[in-house]
Write a protein that holds these residues in place. Structure first.
Motif, PDB file in Angstrom:
ATOM      1  N   ALA B 122     -43.156  19.432 -18.871  1.00 37.13           N
ATOM      2  CA  ALA B 122     -42.060  19.379 -19.837  1.00 37.13           C
ATOM      3  C   ALA B 122     -40.923  20.234 -19.299  1.00 37.13           C
ATOM      4  O   ALA B 122     -41.160  21.252 -18.651  1.00 37.13           O
ATOM      5  CB  ALA B 122     -42.523  19.928 -21.189  1.00 37.13           C
ATOM      6  N   SER B 123     -39.687  19.818 -19.497  1.00 28.95           N
ATOM      7  CA  SER B 123     -38.587  20.652 -19.026  1.00 28.95           C
ATOM      8  C   SER B 123     -38.177  21.588 -20.150  1.00 28.95           C
ATOM      9  O   SER B 123     -37.869  21.171 -21.260  1.00 28.95           O
ATOM     10  CB  SER B 123     -37.415  19.781 -18.574  1.00 28.95           C
ATOM     11  N   LEU B 124     -38.243  22.876 -19.841  1.00 28.77           N
ATOM     12  CA  LEU B 124     -38.008  23.893 -20.850  1.00 28.77           C
ATOM     13  C   LEU B 124     -37.055  24.939 -20.289  1.00 28.77           C
ATOM     14  O   LEU B 124     -36.917  25.076 -19.079  1.00 28.77           O
ATOM     15  CB  LEU B 124     -39.328  24.583 -21.229  1.00 28.77           C
ATOM     16  N   THR B 125     -36.417  25.690 -21.181  1.00 27.29           N
ATOM     17  CA  THR B 125     -35.576  26.796 -20.722  1.00 27.29           C
ATOM     18  C   THR B 125     -36.469  27.952 -20.312  1.00 27.29           C
ATOM     19  O   THR B 125     -37.639  28.007 -20.672  1.00 27.29           O
ATOM     20  CB  THR B 125     -34.649  27.277 -21.852  1.00 27.29           C
ATOM     21  N   ARG B 126     -35.889  28.902 -19.563  1.00 26.44           N
ATOM     22  CA  ARG B 126     -36.671  30.044 -19.095  1.00 26.44           C
ATOM     23  C   ARG B 126     -37.279  30.818 -20.256  1.00 26.44           C
ATOM     24  O   ARG B 126     -38.425  31.228 -20.197  1.00 26.44           O
ATOM     25  CB  ARG B 126     -35.777  31.004 -18.308  1.00 26.44           C
ATOM     26  N   ARG B 127     -36.458  31.028 -21.278  1.00 21.60           N
ATOM     27  CA  ARG B 127     -36.942  31.826 -22.403  1.00 21.60           C
ATOM     28  C   ARG B 127     -38.092  31.112 -23.108  1.00 21.60           C
ATOM     29  O   ARG B 127     -39.112  31.715 -23.434  1.00 21.60           O
ATOM     30  CB  ARG B 127     -35.785  32.077 -23.378  1.00 21.60           C
ATOM     31  N   GLU B 128     -37.907  29.811 -23.262  1.00 19.48           N
ATOM     32  CA  GLU B 128     -38.954  29.023 -23.930  1.00 19.48           C
ATOM     33  C   GLU B 128     -40.246  29.027 -23.104  1.00 19.48           C
ATOM     34  O   GLU B 128     -41.339  29.148 -23.641  1.00 19.48           O
ATOM     35  CB  GLU B 128     -38.437  27.588 -24.128  1.00 19.48           C
TER      36      GLU B 128
END
Lengths: 291, 553
Positions: B122-128
């Motif tokens: 899944a493509s996620l942000t760094r924080r996520e």
């Protein structure tokens, strides 16, 4: 007699399950050794005999070739084939003796350092580092300047140049093996350090030693060439493969055979030794041999 | 039972000329645990690798059969391309391996490895990503999860590493988890925790679990259904309860009999004079320096241990890995540096002896190591291996060695036709027999066996343990038997010592310690032994009259 038969049958078995490269290398190696050993009888001319009238004549089959000089002659009219055979003899001898000397020295020191540890290990490790840091040509220059360009001196210098590789690898292997339970089991059984070194460590070092010996041999052949090329090697007129290349380089544009013949021989020797080393390593590893 | 999740039919796997799996059929449902049980070489790991189609990497091929995995639609895993398989691995099927240290990348932080898995699906942000990684670790109950993300695998304990592996496997919510001996490399207490964790996670996610193990105790704890494998063939398939109460195949019965379990009774201690007396033994290794110029802080592996072993007595020493059991054994044999304390063997203090003076002691006391392969020199044939101590102590001449080897091999029930074989040509159990033969070659008074059967299959381990016990009784030897397995210790040791953090925390006659443990840690060890609910009639354990009746099952 029975021992001999056993050896023969084992050799036959080795031949049967070996690959093509090993067979070719083994044949080539045998041919090279025989030719080198029989050089004085095989060579058509005295290698140092100059025939100024037949200078720089090309190999047989080329224009201007002189009969009898199959591989041509050099700038002093010496027969290249004869020189090549004699050079091969000396070069093989130097390689064998130098690599053996380096192995003996490196193996002893490496075993000692790995087994004893502590100060002994620090000393040997330090010596290895110094040896690596020292430019070899400088060392060779120094030795030749002090002791002269004798063949013995050259062998000793080349042997010393190679000890550090052996010592480094052996020391590492011994340290690795020393932690193995089977060494501890031998200790627990009351085995002396000598017994542990000769019966338990040495047989387990054979494979890396064979590989290193092959590498070291090739390296020494090349080093000797380099030294002779620089004029530090065996004194002229005695021919080694390296000195032949060194002296032939001025004539390279007009008489390339002066360089090509000895270069090809160097290439052949190092290649054969490498191939033999690789297959021997596989054969000496008992675990690979019989499943 | 809900819809099937995995359906394997007529699976054949081949490695070169060797058929590792010969026609396997099974179905696994959601929220169900199927245990594949078998000894090494039975094809259980090959099956697991085949399911993930990782078998090709190991040089094997699936030669026949179908592996159907039911998602929204069924996939036939044997027909998918490598690319399609990649999408399935991790997303639908995950795997947990036996050795978490080698399955994790030693040069990457735990956080990086976890986020790598998350990113792939899944493509996620760094924080996520970070938030999810912390959540994944918390889910597997790793304490101080946020801190762990920056740590490397070697900084974690074995149990925590296995938790990280499980977190990675479950990060993407797979439908099927393949667990290949996930608790075998762990201590009993840690093993119990990991098994409990797996059970809880399964209840939460309703995933199907394919559990591969050789340990029937673990099977009893985990499995709904059991498939017994032998040499690539299916021997028996049954619900776990049915298998344990009424095993059908003779092989299954043999396996059940061999499984170590508590409650079999122990031999009573003989009344004899002490052979070995250890008092206040301290062994320390040079540890780390606090800063480059500080002195090394010694690490005390053995911290003031006193113990006694009588003539003809077996002392069981239990404790988790790192508690100092092996250091103690090595110290007694003067293989590790002793700092203080005394070791009296047959009344003589051997703790101060060196070099040649140690030889009498080296003859009287022998050691058997955990890993039989590593403790045999790979370059020596069997007959030389087993007679070497005798040669060193001058008990045989070079010419008599072969004859002695024949006697020794028959003593450990090995075929003397194998005299000229090398260690790699023996099986694990045979190698350990060689080690025992080697120890016997000098007719010692004391044998120290350091986890001698931990690396072996259950039935083999049982045989080797019985052999050791038999030899101990026949020769009237003293035996120090070190193990982490309470059940094994119960069966063979007269007395028991429990070790924790370099000290012995409890000691006494085995039966007494097991029935009324005084120390908390002893109690924890006993509780952690997986309970195999096997009715007594199945058990044919040798029970000589001197054994007391077992109190627990």
């Amino acid at each position: 007699m029975t021992v001999l038969v056993a050896h023969a049958s084992r050799a036959a078995a080795a031949w049967r399950d070996s690959g093509l490269s090993f067979r070719l290398a083994a044949i080539a190696g045998l041919v090279l050794l025989t030719v080198a050993a029989l050089a004085p009888w095989l060579a058509p001319f005295d290698p140092d005999q100059q025939t100024l009238l037949a200078r720089l004549s090309p190999p047989a089959g080329f224009e201007g070739a002189k009969a009898g000089h199959w591989l041509g002659t050099d700038e002093l009219g010496r027969d290249i084939l004869s020189r090549g055979l004699h050079a091969l003899r000396i070069t093989l001898g130097i390689g064998m003796a130098g690599a053996s000397l380096g192995m003996l020295l490196g193996l002893t020191l490496g075993l000692f350092a790995g087994l004893k540890g502590g100060v002994v290990d620090d000393l040997v490790a330090g010596a290895i580092d110094i040896q690596i840091a020292l430019p070899f040509t400088l060392l060779a220059l120094l030795a030749v300047a002090i002791f002269g360009g004798d063949l013995m001196v050259l062998i000793i210098v080349l042997g010393i140049a190679g000890w550090e590789t052996f010592a480094r690898v052996v020391r590492g292997e011994v340290m690795k093996l020393r932690g193995q339970p089977f060494i501890e089991a031998a200790l627990a059984a009351g085995a002396s350090p000598w017994r542990i070194a000769t019966r338990h460590l040495l047989p387990n070092l054979v494979s890396p030693l064979v590989v290193m010996f092959a590498l070291s041999f090739s390296q020494i052949v090349l080093l000797e060439s380099t030294l002779s090329f620089l004029g530090l090697g065996v004194r002229p007129p005695t021919a080694t493969l390296g000195s032949m290349v060194g002296q032939g380089r001025d004539y390279m544009p007009s008489a390339p055979w002066l360089v090509i013949v000895p270069s090809l021989l160097v290439l052949l020797v190092t290649l054969v030794v490498q191939l033999l080393g690789d297959s021997l390593r596989d054969r000496t590893d008992i675990r690979l041999r019989q499943r | 039972m809900s819809a099937p999740l995995l359906e394997v039919s007529d699976l054949h796997v081949r490695f070169g000329d060797n058929e590792a799996v010969k026609g396997l059929d099974f179905t696994l449902h959601r929220n169900e645990t199927l245990a594949l049980v078998g000894e090494s070489g039975s094809g259980k790991s090959a099956t697991a690798l085949a399911l993930l189609r990782l078998i090709e990497r190991e040089g094997g091929t699936i030669t026949r059969g179908r592996i159907r995995l039911f998602d929204e639609k069924p996939h036939d895993l044997t027909r998918l391309s490598d690319r399609q398989m990649q999408a399935i691995r991790g997303r639908l099927v995950s795997m947990v391996f036996q050795e978490p240290m080698t399955a994790l990348n030693p040069t990457m932080t735990v956080g990086r490895q976890l986020t790598e898995v998350l990113e792939r699906h899944a493509s996620l942000t760094r924080r996520e990503l970070r938030r999810q990684a912390v959540a994944a670790l918390e889910r597997v109950q790793v304490p101080r999860a946020a801190e762990r993300l920056g740590q490397y695998p070697h900084e974690l304990s074995g149990g925590q590493r296995q938790r990280v592996m499980i977190a990675m496997a479950l990060a993407t919510g797979p439908r099927l988890l393949i667990a290949d001996e996930p608790s075998t490399a762990l201590d009993v207490t840690t093993q119990a925790e990991i098994l409990a964790l797996l059970r809880r996670l399964q209840a939460e996610t309703e995933m199907g679990v394919l559990f591969i193990t050789h340990d029937l105790g673990v099977v009893a704890e985990m499995a709904d259904r059991v498939l017994v494998l032998k040499a690539g063939r299916q021997i028996e398939s049954a619900p776990a309860r049915a298998l344990f109460t009424a095993p059908q195949a003779p092989y299954t019965r043999r396996l059940l009999d061999a499984a170590p379990r508590l409650g079999g009774g122990s031999p009573t201690p003989p009344a004899t004079s002490p052979l070995l007396e250890v008092s206040d033994l301290v062994t320390a290794y040079p540890g780390r320096r606090a800063h480059p110029f500080a002195a090394r802080q010694p690490v005390r592996a053995v911290d003031g241990v006193s113990l006694q072993i009588g003539r003809g007595e077996t002392l069981g020493l239990v404790g988790e890995s790192g508690c100092g059991k092996s250091s103690l054994a090595r110290s007694i044999l003067r293989l590790a540096p002793i700092q203080s304390g005394s070791i009296r063997l047959e009344g003589r203090d051997v703790s101060q002896l060196h070099g040649r003076h140690l030889l009498p002691m080296r003859r009287a006391a022998q050691m058997i190591f955990q890993d039989p392969f590593a403790s045999l020199n790979p370059r020596l044939p069997a007959w030389k291996l087993v007679t070497e101590p005798a040669l060193i102590h001058g008990l045989v001449s070079e010419r008599e060695r072969r004859d002695l080897a024949v006697t020794l091999l028959s003593e450990v029930t090995l075929d003397s036709a194998h005299l000229d074989r090398y260690p790699h040509q023996f099986s694990g159990g045979q190698r350990q027999r060689l080690c025992i033969a080697r120890a016997l070659s000098v007719r010692p008074r004391l044998i120290i066996a350091d986890e001698p059967v931990s690396a072996l299959d259950v039935s083999i381990a049982r045989q080797v343990t019985e052999l050791l016990q038999d030899i101990q009784q026949r020769h009237g030897l003293s035996l120090l038997f070190i193990t982490h397995d309470m059940a094994v210790v119960e069966r063979i040791s007269h007395r028991l010592a429990v070790m924790l953090g370099g000290r012995i925390v409890e000691t006494g006659p085995t039966a007494e310690v097991l029935t009324s443990p005084q120390h908390d840690y002893t109690r924890k060890l006993i509780d952690a032994v997986p309970h195999t609910e096997i009715p007594r009639r199945v058990s044919t354990a040798v029970s000589p009259p001197e054994r007391y009746a077992g109190a627990w099952v």
